[in-house]
Design a protein around this motif. Sequence first.
Motif, PDB file in Angstrom:
ATOM      1  N   SER A 107      -8.432  -7.517 -11.034  1.00 48.94           N
ATOM      2  CA  SER A 107      -7.124  -6.867 -11.106  1.00 48.94           C
ATOM      3  C   SER A 107      -6.765  -6.347  -9.720  1.00 48.94           C
ATOM      4  O   SER A 107      -7.642  -6.011  -8.921  1.00 48.94           O
ATOM      5  N   THR A 108      -5.516  -6.332  -9.435  1.00 51.70           N
ATOM      6  CA  THR A 108      -5.057  -5.838  -8.153  1.00 51.70           C
ATOM      7  C   THR A 108      -4.258  -4.557  -8.379  1.00 51.70           C
ATOM      8  O   THR A 108      -3.554  -4.415  -9.375  1.00 51.70           O
ATOM      9  N   VAL A 109      -4.418  -3.680  -7.486  1.00 54.10           N
ATOM     10  CA  VAL A 109      -3.678  -2.421  -7.550  1.00 54.10           C
ATOM     11  C   VAL A 109      -2.857  -2.293  -6.278  1.00 54.10           C
ATOM     12  O   VAL A 109      -3.376  -2.434  -5.190  1.00 54.10           O
ATOM     13  N   GLU A 110      -1.600  -2.053  -6.489  1.00 55.51           N
ATOM     14  CA  GLU A 110      -0.726  -1.874  -5.333  1.00 55.51           C
ATOM     15  C   GLU A 110      -0.587  -0.381  -5.063  1.00 55.51           C
ATOM     16  O   GLU A 110      -0.387   0.410  -5.982  1.00 55.51           O
ATOM     17  N   THR A 111      -0.703  -0.031  -3.844  1.00 56.64           N
ATOM     18  CA  THR A 111      -0.543   1.385  -3.478  1.00 56.64           C
ATOM     19  C   THR A 111       0.857   1.614  -2.947  1.00 56.64           C
ATOM     20  O   THR A 111       1.420   0.755  -2.275  1.00 56.64           O
ATOM     21  N   THR A 112       1.374   2.763  -3.264  1.00 61.68           N
ATOM     22  CA  THR A 112       2.694   3.109  -2.748  1.00 61.68           C
ATOM     23  C   THR A 112       2.551   4.215  -1.710  1.00 61.68           C
ATOM     24  O   THR A 112       1.711   5.083  -1.851  1.00 61.68           O
TER      25      THR A 112
END
Length: 113
Positions: A107-112
Motif C-alpha cells: 500500500s502507498t501512503v501519500e503525505t500532505t
Amino acid sequence: MNCMKCGRETRDDRVFCPKCLEAMERCPVPPDVAVWLPKRQPASAKKTAAHKRALSPEEQLARLKRRNRWLTGIVCLLLALSVLLAVSSARYLRQLDIQQLLGKNYSTVETTK
C-alpha cells in the motif's frame, strides 16, 4: 474347381491338386483320426474382388513423393499455426496489466504538507 488346400485349379471331380496329394501321402493320417474338410463354395460364390496390381518402382517412387509433399505441407501448416498462436499470445500478454492480475501486495501512503 480349386484345391481345398492350396487353391490351385483342379479337375471338377478332385478335392486336392496332385502336388497337395503328394505332400499328404508323405504324411498319412491314421485311419482312426477324424478329418474335417471345409465345404466347397458354389462356383457363383467365388470372390470377384480385383487384386491390387504390383506397382513398378517408378510408380512407387512417384507415390512416395506425393505422400512426402502432403506430409511436408501439413507439417508446414501446423508450424505456421503454432507460430501464429505464439505471436498472438505474446501480444495479448503484453497488453495485460500484470499488476492488476497479480494484485497489489503493498500500500502507498501519500503525505500532505
